[in-house]
Design a protein around this motif. Sequence first.
Motif, PDB file in Angstrom:
ATOM      1  N   TYR A   6      77.705   4.098  68.577  1.00  6.49           N
ATOM      2  CA  TYR A   6      78.254   2.856  69.132  1.00  6.49           C
ATOM      3  C   TYR A   6      77.481   2.476  70.387  1.00  6.49           C
ATOM      4  O   TYR A   6      76.894   3.322  71.068  1.00  6.49           O
ATOM      5  CB  TYR A   6      79.746   3.009  69.438  1.00  6.49           C
ATOM      6  CG  TYR A   6      80.067   3.927  70.604  1.00  6.49           C
ATOM      7  CD1 TYR A   6      80.384   3.402  71.853  1.00  6.49           C
ATOM      8  CD2 TYR A   6      80.053   5.310  70.458  1.00  6.49           C
ATOM      9  CE1 TYR A   6      80.668   4.228  72.932  1.00  6.49           C
ATOM     10  CE2 TYR A   6      80.350   6.142  71.522  1.00  6.49           C
ATOM     11  CZ  TYR A   6      80.652   5.603  72.758  1.00  6.49           C
ATOM     12  OH  TYR A   6      80.918   6.423  73.821  1.00  6.49           O
ATOM     13  N   ASN A  16      81.547  -4.272  65.215  1.00  4.10           N
ATOM     14  CA  ASN A  16      80.500  -3.285  65.494  1.00  4.10           C
ATOM     15  C   ASN A  16      80.976  -2.140  66.389  1.00  4.10           C
ATOM     16  O   ASN A  16      80.218  -1.617  67.205  1.00  4.10           O
ATOM     17  CB  ASN A  16      79.275  -3.961  66.125  1.00  4.10           C
ATOM     18  CG  ASN A  16      78.595  -4.928  65.179  1.00  4.10           C
ATOM     19  OD1 ASN A  16      78.526  -4.694  63.966  1.00  4.10           O
ATOM     20  ND2 ASN A  16      78.109  -6.039  65.715  1.00  4.10           N
ATOM     21  N   LEU A  18      81.504   0.765  65.398  1.00  2.00           N
ATOM     22  CA  LEU A  18      80.579   1.807  64.975  1.00  2.00           C
ATOM     23  C   LEU A  18      79.456   1.150  64.187  1.00  2.00           C
ATOM     24  O   LEU A  18      79.693   0.189  63.449  1.00  2.00           O
ATOM     25  CB  LEU A  18      81.289   2.838  64.086  1.00  2.00           C
ATOM     26  CG  LEU A  18      82.378   3.695  64.751  1.00  2.00           C
ATOM     27  CD1 LEU A  18      83.134   4.489  63.688  1.00  2.00           C
ATOM     28  CD2 LEU A  18      81.778   4.640  65.793  1.00  2.00           C
ATOM     29  N   ARG A  50      84.617   7.345  72.250  1.00  2.40           N
ATOM     30  CA  ARG A  50      84.214   6.041  71.716  1.00  2.40           C
ATOM     31  C   ARG A  50      84.965   4.890  72.371  1.00  2.40           C
ATOM     32  O   ARG A  50      84.397   3.822  72.644  1.00  2.40           O
ATOM     33  CB  ARG A  50      84.460   6.002  70.196  1.00  2.40           C
ATOM     34  CG  ARG A  50      83.867   4.794  69.479  1.00  2.40           C
ATOM     35  CD  ARG A  50      84.795   4.275  68.392  1.00  2.40           C
ATOM     36  NE  ARG A  50      85.975   3.642  68.937  1.00  2.40           N
ATOM     37  CZ  ARG A  50      87.216   4.069  68.730  1.00  2.40           C
ATOM     38  NH1 ARG A  50      87.469   5.140  68.012  1.00  2.40           N
ATOM     39  NH2 ARG A  50      88.242   3.426  69.280  1.00  2.40           N
ATOM     40  N   THR A  59      72.287   3.587  71.936  1.00  2.00           N
ATOM     41  CA  THR A  59      73.414   3.852  71.053  1.00  2.00           C
ATOM     42  C   THR A  59      73.798   5.318  71.152  1.00  2.00           C
ATOM     43  O   THR A  59      72.952   6.196  71.044  1.00  2.00           O
ATOM     44  CB  THR A  59      73.057   3.518  69.594  1.00  2.00           C
ATOM     45  OG1 THR A  59      72.576   2.166  69.534  1.00  2.00           O
ATOM     46  CG2 THR A  59      74.271   3.658  68.690  1.00  2.00           C
TER      47      THR A  59
END
Length: 336
Positions: A6, A16, A18, A50, A59
């Motif tokens: 992510y 988005n 993930l 996350r 990312t």
Amino acid sequence: MKAIGYKKAGPIDAQNALIEFEADTPKLRPHDLLVEVRGISVNPVDVKVRAGQSPESGTKIIGYDAAGVVHQVGSEVSKFNVGDEVFYAGDITRPGTNAELHAVDERIVGKKPKSLGFAEAAGIPLTSITAWELLFDSLGVEEGGGNGESLLIIGGAGGVGSILTQLANKLTQLTVVATASRPETIAWVEKMGADHVINHRESLVEQLKSLDIQPRYVAALTGTEGHFSAIIELVKPRGHVAFIDDPETLDIKSGKPKALSFSWEFMFARSMFETDDIDQQHKLLNRVSEFLDDGTLLSTVNRNFGELSVSTLTQAHREQESGRAIGKNVLDGFTN
């Protein structure tokens, strides 16, 4: 290599939340194994990171459980060889396991149970390390010990509670009281071997009084702030309370009249700080593997979401965040 990660912290239902992307193959440190990931699991720490920690750049790959096959070894590796099947919980300071290949220090890796497939094996390491360290390190219970004493586990149906119940039941003489609130979670906790099951949505004090049990040990796995006053009232003088959750505030002064001890269990501490005894996780995972193979311990995996993809991993994160997960949720690795 393929990986899922992510770019921005936030809710799992955000656009988005993930993403799949191409990542560089990890470079090995001297004690590292490069593992071809065949199975992963989802833990509360996955969704906490996350949702709340934006990557410093690029990312971020998460995932803190894996099982797979050793593909390459570092210059100082002595415990494993290429081709060995392994399982482990990883290191929160390094890129995670939601990828085709993953680098991990051999000193926190165990041999995969022969009786379990890769995905099911991946559901075991983080929770078993946490439960083992909480019981034997934090609470200081000795294997075979605890005769005449009781352990209260608050949150018995989750991943840690499921394996902690079994370890206490099989490796100590403690009476195990675990909490659960729904018919399906009560049945699960009973299957894991709890001697008594009580409801954490009702008065813990009244329920334990009715059982005539005053625990010396408490494992507060979830909802600690809401249960803290009851814990203080319940636990025996000179008792011990261990936590794994993250209460905003916790005034432990109320434990002074009983001379209580308090501990936090964080299974990443050994790998984060490369402690002198870091290889204790290698040793305990090997013992857990043997216990699973000989039937001493039961697998705590309750659901496989299928092959790793953005869609399936999103589903698994959503299930974990719901607070209704029982045992562990796992996924198979990327298809080669």
